[in-house]
Write an enzyme that holds these catalytic residues in place. Structure first.
Site, PDB file in Angstrom:
ATOM      1  N   TYR A  53     -60.614  22.189 -11.774  1.00 50.87           N
ATOM      2  CA  TYR A  53     -59.424  21.261 -11.801  1.00 50.87           C
ATOM      3  C   TYR A  53     -59.647  20.486 -10.541  1.00 50.87           C
ATOM      4  O   TYR A  53     -60.752  20.311  -9.907  1.00 50.87           O
ATOM      5  CB  TYR A  53     -58.125  22.152 -11.405  1.00 50.87           C
ATOM      6  CG  TYR A  53     -57.803  22.588 -10.011  1.00 50.87           C
ATOM      7  CD1 TYR A  53     -57.112  21.740  -9.024  1.00 50.87           C
ATOM      8  CD2 TYR A  53     -58.003  23.506  -9.743  1.00 50.87           C
ATOM      9  CE1 TYR A  53     -56.871  22.070  -7.705  1.00 50.87           C
ATOM     10  CE2 TYR A  53     -57.904  24.012  -8.369  1.00 50.87           C
ATOM     11  CZ  TYR A  53     -57.192  23.320  -7.354  1.00 50.87           C
ATOM     12  OH  TYR A  53     -57.117  23.610  -6.064  1.00 50.87           O
ATOM     13  N   CYS A  54     -59.138  19.042 -10.645  1.00 45.70           N
ATOM     14  CA  CYS A  54     -59.142  18.093  -9.747  1.00 45.70           C
ATOM     15  C   CYS A  54     -57.786  17.400  -9.244  1.00 45.70           C
ATOM     16  O   CYS A  54     -56.743  17.999  -9.375  1.00 45.70           O
ATOM     17  CB  CYS A  54     -60.361  17.152 -10.156  1.00 45.70           C
ATOM     18  SG  CYS A  54     -59.992  16.314 -11.710  1.00 45.70           S
ATOM     19  N   ARG A  55     -57.900  16.011  -9.212  1.00 44.11           N
ATOM     20  CA  ARG A  55     -56.639  15.372  -9.224  1.00 44.11           C
ATOM     21  C   ARG A  55     -55.862  14.883 -10.526  1.00 44.11           C
ATOM     22  O   ARG A  55     -54.741  15.301 -10.593  1.00 44.11           O
ATOM     23  CB  ARG A  55     -56.649  14.143  -8.163  1.00 44.11           C
ATOM     24  CG  ARG A  55     -55.417  13.302  -7.956  1.00 44.11           C
ATOM     25  CD  ARG A  55     -55.748  12.218  -7.248  1.00 44.11           C
ATOM     26  NE  ARG A  55     -56.752  11.294  -7.691  1.00 44.11           N
ATOM     27  CZ  ARG A  55     -56.266  10.367  -8.763  1.00 44.11           C
ATOM     28  NH1 ARG A  55     -54.939  10.245  -9.160  1.00 44.11           N
ATOM     29  NH2 ARG A  55     -56.997   9.535  -9.198  1.00 44.11           N
ATOM     30  N   GLY A  57     -57.840  15.312 -13.725  1.00 39.42           N
ATOM     31  CA  GLY A  57     -58.637  15.917 -14.949  1.00 39.42           C
ATOM     32  C   GLY A  57     -60.042  15.156 -15.069  1.00 39.42           C
ATOM     33  O   GLY A  57     -60.618  15.684 -15.908  1.00 39.42           O
ATOM     34  N   LEU A  81     -54.403  19.054 -10.342  1.00 37.74           N
ATOM     35  CA  LEU A  81     -53.558  19.781  -9.662  1.00 37.74           C
ATOM     36  C   LEU A  81     -52.027  19.801  -9.839  1.00 37.74           C
ATOM     37  O   LEU A  81     -51.513  20.903 -10.243  1.00 37.74           O
ATOM     38  CB  LEU A  81     -53.846  19.618  -8.099  1.00 37.74           C
ATOM     39  CG  LEU A  81     -52.775  20.337  -7.071  1.00 37.74           C
ATOM     40  CD1 LEU A  81     -52.997  21.631  -7.297  1.00 37.74           C
ATOM     41  CD2 LEU A  81     -53.271  19.817  -5.826  1.00 37.74           C
TER      42      LEU A  81
END
Length: 88
Positions: A53-55, A57, A81
């Site tokens: 995951y990241c901020r 996608g 997230l």
């Protein structure tokens, strides 16, 4: 989907920068920034279940493609997230 894999013991990888990671992350997540993936995943079994995951996608999508090209087989892009937190 991501939470089910996490509950079953998947490796949770946050591909954001260390600064973003410090501002908040999922419990038990490892911070492996997108730019350093080759270093962090060099010793990881390619069959390991991994949730990325990241901020938003976007970076986790790039990480997904990169790791898939390296031969990893059990990858899941969980997106951003906030999205993960809201689906908990």
């Amino acid at each position: 989907m991501g939470w089910q894999k996490i509950e079953l013991g998947a490796l949770i990888v946050d591909v954001r920068t260390p600064g973003e990671f410090e501002q908040g992350h999922l419990e038990d997540a490892l911070n492996y920034p997108l730019s350093d993936l080759d270093t962090h995943f060099s010793g990881v079994d390619k069959n390991t279940e991994i949730v990325l995951y990241c901020r938003s996608g976007n970076r986790s999508g790039q990480a997904f493609q990169y790791l898939k090209a390296q031969g990893f087989t059990n990858l899941h892009n969980a997106g951003g997230l906030q999205e993960m937190l809201e689906s908990q």
